[in-house]
Write a protein that holds these residues in place. Structure first.
Motif, PDB file in Angstrom:
ATOM      1  N   ARG A  69      60.892  48.013  26.588  1.00 57.89           N
ATOM      2  CA  ARG A  69      60.343  47.805  25.247  1.00 57.89           C
ATOM      3  C   ARG A  69      60.732  46.446  24.689  1.00 57.89           C
ATOM      4  N   VAL A  70      59.732  45.752  24.183  1.00 58.41           N
ATOM      5  CA  VAL A  70      59.913  44.545  23.393  1.00 58.41           C
ATOM      6  C   VAL A  70      59.252  44.849  22.055  1.00 58.41           C
ATOM      7  N   PRO A  71      60.000  44.747  20.936  1.00 59.01           N
ATOM      8  CA  PRO A  71      59.416  45.098  19.636  1.00 59.01           C
ATOM      9  C   PRO A  71      58.095  44.356  19.389  1.00 59.01           C
ATOM     10  N   GLY A  72      57.099  45.131  18.973  1.00 60.19           N
ATOM     11  CA  GLY A  72      55.781  44.567  18.690  1.00 60.19           C
ATOM     12  C   GLY A  72      54.870  44.437  19.893  1.00 60.19           C
ATOM     13  N   ARG A  73      55.348  44.816  21.064  1.00 59.93           N
ATOM     14  CA  ARG A  73      54.532  44.722  22.279  1.00 59.93           C
ATOM     15  C   ARG A  73      54.244  46.109  22.815  1.00 59.93           C
ATOM     16  N   ASP A  74      53.046  46.322  23.303  1.00 54.97           N
ATOM     17  CA  ASP A  74      52.628  47.601  23.862  1.00 54.97           C
ATOM     18  C   ASP A  74      52.943  47.656  25.352  1.00 54.97           C
ATOM     19  N   PHE A  75      52.832  48.850  25.917  1.00 54.05           N
ATOM     20  CA  PHE A  75      52.833  48.986  27.371  1.00 54.05           C
ATOM     21  C   PHE A  75      51.428  49.410  27.774  1.00 54.05           C
ATOM     22  N   GLU A  76      51.113  49.244  29.057  1.00 50.40           N
ATOM     23  CA  GLU A  76      49.759  49.515  29.545  1.00 50.40           C
ATOM     24  C   GLU A  76      49.795  50.477  30.712  1.00 50.40           C
ATOM     25  N   LEU A  77      48.859  51.408  30.692  1.00 53.61           N
ATOM     26  CA  LEU A  77      48.659  52.352  31.783  1.00 53.61           C
ATOM     27  C   LEU A  77      47.318  52.046  32.434  1.00 53.61           C
ATOM     28  N   ALA A  78      47.311  51.959  33.752  1.00 50.71           N
ATOM     29  CA  ALA A  78      46.063  51.792  34.493  1.00 50.71           C
ATOM     30  C   ALA A  78      46.043  52.815  35.625  1.00 50.71           C
ATOM     31  N   LEU A  79      44.948  53.550  35.730  1.00 50.46           N
ATOM     32  CA  LEU A  79      44.732  54.489  36.827  1.00 50.46           C
ATOM     33  C   LEU A  79      43.570  53.961  37.654  1.00 50.46           C
ATOM     34  N   THR A  80      43.730  53.939  38.959  1.00 53.43           N
ATOM     35  CA  THR A  80      42.658  53.525  39.861  1.00 53.43           C
ATOM     36  C   THR A  80      42.479  54.650  40.875  1.00 53.43           C
ATOM     37  N   TYR A  81      41.277  55.226  40.892  1.00 51.86           N
ATOM     38  CA  TYR A  81      40.998  56.400  41.720  1.00 51.86           C
ATOM     39  C   TYR A  81      39.913  56.070  42.727  1.00 51.86           C
ATOM     40  N   THR A  82      40.255  56.180  44.001  1.00 52.17           N
ATOM     41  CA  THR A  82      39.295  56.057  45.089  1.00 52.17           C
ATOM     42  C   THR A  82      39.152  57.452  45.678  1.00 52.17           C
ATOM     43  N   PRO A  83      38.051  58.154  45.355  1.00 52.44           N
ATOM     44  CA  PRO A  83      37.898  59.551  45.800  1.00 52.44           C
ATOM     45  C   PRO A  83      38.125  59.715  47.298  1.00 52.44           C
ATOM     46  N   GLY A  84      38.933  60.715  47.631  1.00 45.34           N
ATOM     47  CA  GLY A  84      39.215  61.025  49.016  1.00 45.34           C
ATOM     48  C   GLY A  84      40.214  60.103  49.683  1.00 45.34           C
ATOM     49  N   ALA A  85      40.693  59.092  48.974  1.00 46.32           N
ATOM     50  CA  ALA A  85      41.593  58.131  49.607  1.00 46.32           C
ATOM     51  C   ALA A  85      42.932  58.002  48.869  1.00 46.32           C
ATOM     52  N   ARG A  86      42.885  57.566  47.588  1.00 39.11           N
ATOM     53  CA  ARG A  86      44.135  57.239  46.920  1.00 39.11           C
ATOM     54  C   ARG A  86      43.964  57.231  45.410  1.00 39.11           C
ATOM     55  N   LEU A  87      45.060  57.507  44.735  1.00 37.17           N
ATOM     56  CA  LEU A  87      45.128  57.375  43.289  1.00 37.17           C
ATOM     57  C   LEU A  87      46.336  56.494  42.982  1.00 37.17           C
ATOM     58  N   ARG A  88      46.093  55.419  42.250  1.00 35.89           N
ATOM     59  CA  ARG A  88      47.156  54.463  41.930  1.00 35.89           C
ATOM     60  C   ARG A  88      47.453  54.502  40.440  1.00 35.89           C
TER      61      ARG A  88
END
Length: 145
Positions: A69-88
């Motif tokens: 955490r840095v005050p005033g800064r957000d964090f980010e979530l990213a999901l990448t889904y390749t069906p049948g292969a991988r979820l990142r």
């Protein structure tokens, strides 16, 4: 003589990205929205993959809020889904100098227990530099055979 061509099925990679406030409430919301997005992609609530992703997002988001955490800064979530292969799963924060050290190795270690969970649930995980500032903790789950 012409070479016969074989058609390969198109692969659709699905991506979800959202920023959250660096608060416990933001971490909870990240987990809830991740599970909702998985359900929209056809990975139902309560499935083995959904439960694993929920735990991974909860741990990585809690770490971002607590240690990145840095005050005033957000964090980010990213999901990448390749069906049948991988979820990142990528969770990024703006505090690049505070990286996860390692997984706890003993019962008296002060930290790293959450990373034991990440290590157990993810097929692999790593910490990457984030441009222009910060770090990204990436966890991947293999879905294929």
């Amino acid at each position: 003589m012409t070479t016969p061509t074989t058609r390969q099925a198109a692969v659709t990679v699905r991506v979800f990205t959202q920023r959250f406030s660096s608060t416990p409430r933001g971490a909870r919301l990240a987990r809830r929205l991740a599970l909702h997005q998985l359900d929209r992609w056809g990975i139902p609530y309560g499935s083995e993959v959904s439960d694993a992703v929920g735990l991974l997002v909860a741990e990585l988001a809690a770490n971002a809020v607590t240690h990145g955490r840095v005050p005033g800064r957000d964090f980010e979530l990213a999901l990448t889904y390749t069906p049948g292969a991988r979820l990142r799963i990528d969770v990024s924060d703006t505090r690049g100098e505070r990286r996860p050290a390692s997984v706890a190795t003993g019962p008296l270690d002060a930290g790293g227990r959450g990373l034991l969970l990440v290590d157990a649930l993810a097929s692999r995980w790593s910490v990457l530099d984030r441009v222009p500032v910060g770090k990204t903790v990436r966890a991947e789950i293999d879905l294929g055979p």
